[in-house]
Scaffold this motif. Structure first.
Motif, short mmCIF file in Angstrom:
data_model
loop_
_atom_site.label_atom_id
_atom_site.label_comp_id
_atom_site.label_asym_id
_atom_site.label_seq_id
_atom_site.Cartn_x
_atom_site.Cartn_y
_atom_site.Cartn_z
N ALA A 91 36.71 -149.09 4.30
CA ALA A 91 36.74 -148.08 5.42
C ALA A 91 35.87 -146.84 4.79
O ALA A 91 36.07 -146.49 3.52
CB ALA A 91 37.97 -147.74 5.80
N GLU A 92 35.22 -146.13 5.76
CA GLU A 92 34.67 -144.92 5.52
C GLU A 92 35.23 -143.78 6.51
O GLU A 92 35.43 -143.95 7.51
CB GLU A 92 32.89 -144.82 5.84
N PHE A 93 35.21 -142.63 5.83
CA PHE A 93 35.75 -141.66 6.56
C PHE A 93 34.87 -140.30 6.58
O PHE A 93 34.38 -140.13 5.27
CB PHE A 93 37.22 -141.08 6.31
N TYR A 94 34.63 -139.50 7.39
CA TYR A 94 34.02 -138.30 7.20
C TYR A 94 34.88 -137.21 7.56
O TYR A 94 35.35 -137.03 8.84
CB TYR A 94 32.72 -138.30 8.14
N VAL A 95 34.91 -136.47 6.78
CA VAL A 95 36.12 -135.17 6.73
C VAL A 95 35.27 -133.83 6.65
O VAL A 95 34.20 -133.85 5.89
CB VAL A 95 36.96 -135.20 5.75
N ARG A 96 35.73 -133.08 7.45
CA ARG A 96 34.97 -131.67 7.72
C ARG A 96 36.16 -130.81 7.93
O ARG A 96 36.91 -130.89 8.83
CB ARG A 96 33.85 -131.75 8.48
N VAL A 97 35.88 -129.46 7.43
CA VAL A 97 37.09 -128.33 7.90
C VAL A 97 36.26 -127.72 9.05
O VAL A 97 35.17 -127.43 9.23
CB VAL A 97 36.87 -127.35 6.63
N ASN A 98 37.19 -127.31 9.94
CA ASN A 98 36.99 -126.75 11.11
C ASN A 98 36.44 -125.37 10.84
O ASN A 98 37.20 -124.56 10.38
CB ASN A 98 38.12 -126.67 12.22
N PRO A 99 35.25 -125.10 11.26
CA PRO A 99 34.86 -123.35 10.81
C PRO A 99 35.56 -122.32 11.72
O PRO A 99 35.21 -121.24 11.36
CB PRO A 99 33.56 -123.77 11.33
N ARG A 100 36.25 -122.47 12.50
CA ARG A 100 37.17 -121.37 13.08
C ARG A 100 38.22 -121.13 12.29
O ARG A 100 39.05 -122.00 11.73
CB ARG A 100 37.46 -121.79 14.34
N PRO A 101 38.51 -119.64 11.94
CA PRO A 101 39.80 -119.36 11.19
C PRO A 101 41.03 -119.45 12.03
O PRO A 101 41.01 -119.10 13.45
CB PRO A 101 39.44 -117.78 10.70
#
Length: 103
Positions: A91-101
């Motif tokens: 499986a592949e996951f693409y993870v990213r931090v939400n840019p809104r504080p």
């Protein structure tokens, strides 16, 4: 003669201010956000800068790029089902931090 002393003092003060900002000013970018904690509370800096004094503040960097996580279970590490069959899975996951504080 007093104005000459004032000019020399102003030049020295300007040089000290430039050295101070060069040493203690940290700048975030589009790919890296900064979290400054310590005196004055927590501050999140994205695409701007802040002054961080080493004894009073701590700076943490957060990677804002999308990261690819790949999970693969094959061979001895394969998944065993309820009916005792081995299944190879990936499986592949693409993870990213939400840019809104967070408020």
């Amino acid at each position: 003669m007093g104005w000459l002393v004032a000019i020399v003092v102003a030049i020295i003060a300007l040089i000290v201010a430039i050295l101070f900002l060069n040493r203690f000013y940290k700048k975030g970018s589009r790919d890296v956000a900064l979290i400054r904690t310590g005196f004055g509370g927590q501050r999140i800096v994205m695409e701007r800068g802040c002054i961080a004094l080493p004894i009073v503040h701590r700076i943490s960097e957060v990677n804002m790029k999308t990261m690819r996580l790949e999970i693969e279970r094959k061979g001895e590490r394969s998944i065993i089902t309820r009916d005792r069959l081995r299944v190879d899975a990936s499986a592949e996951f693409y993870v990213r931090v939400n840019p809104r504080p967070k408020v």
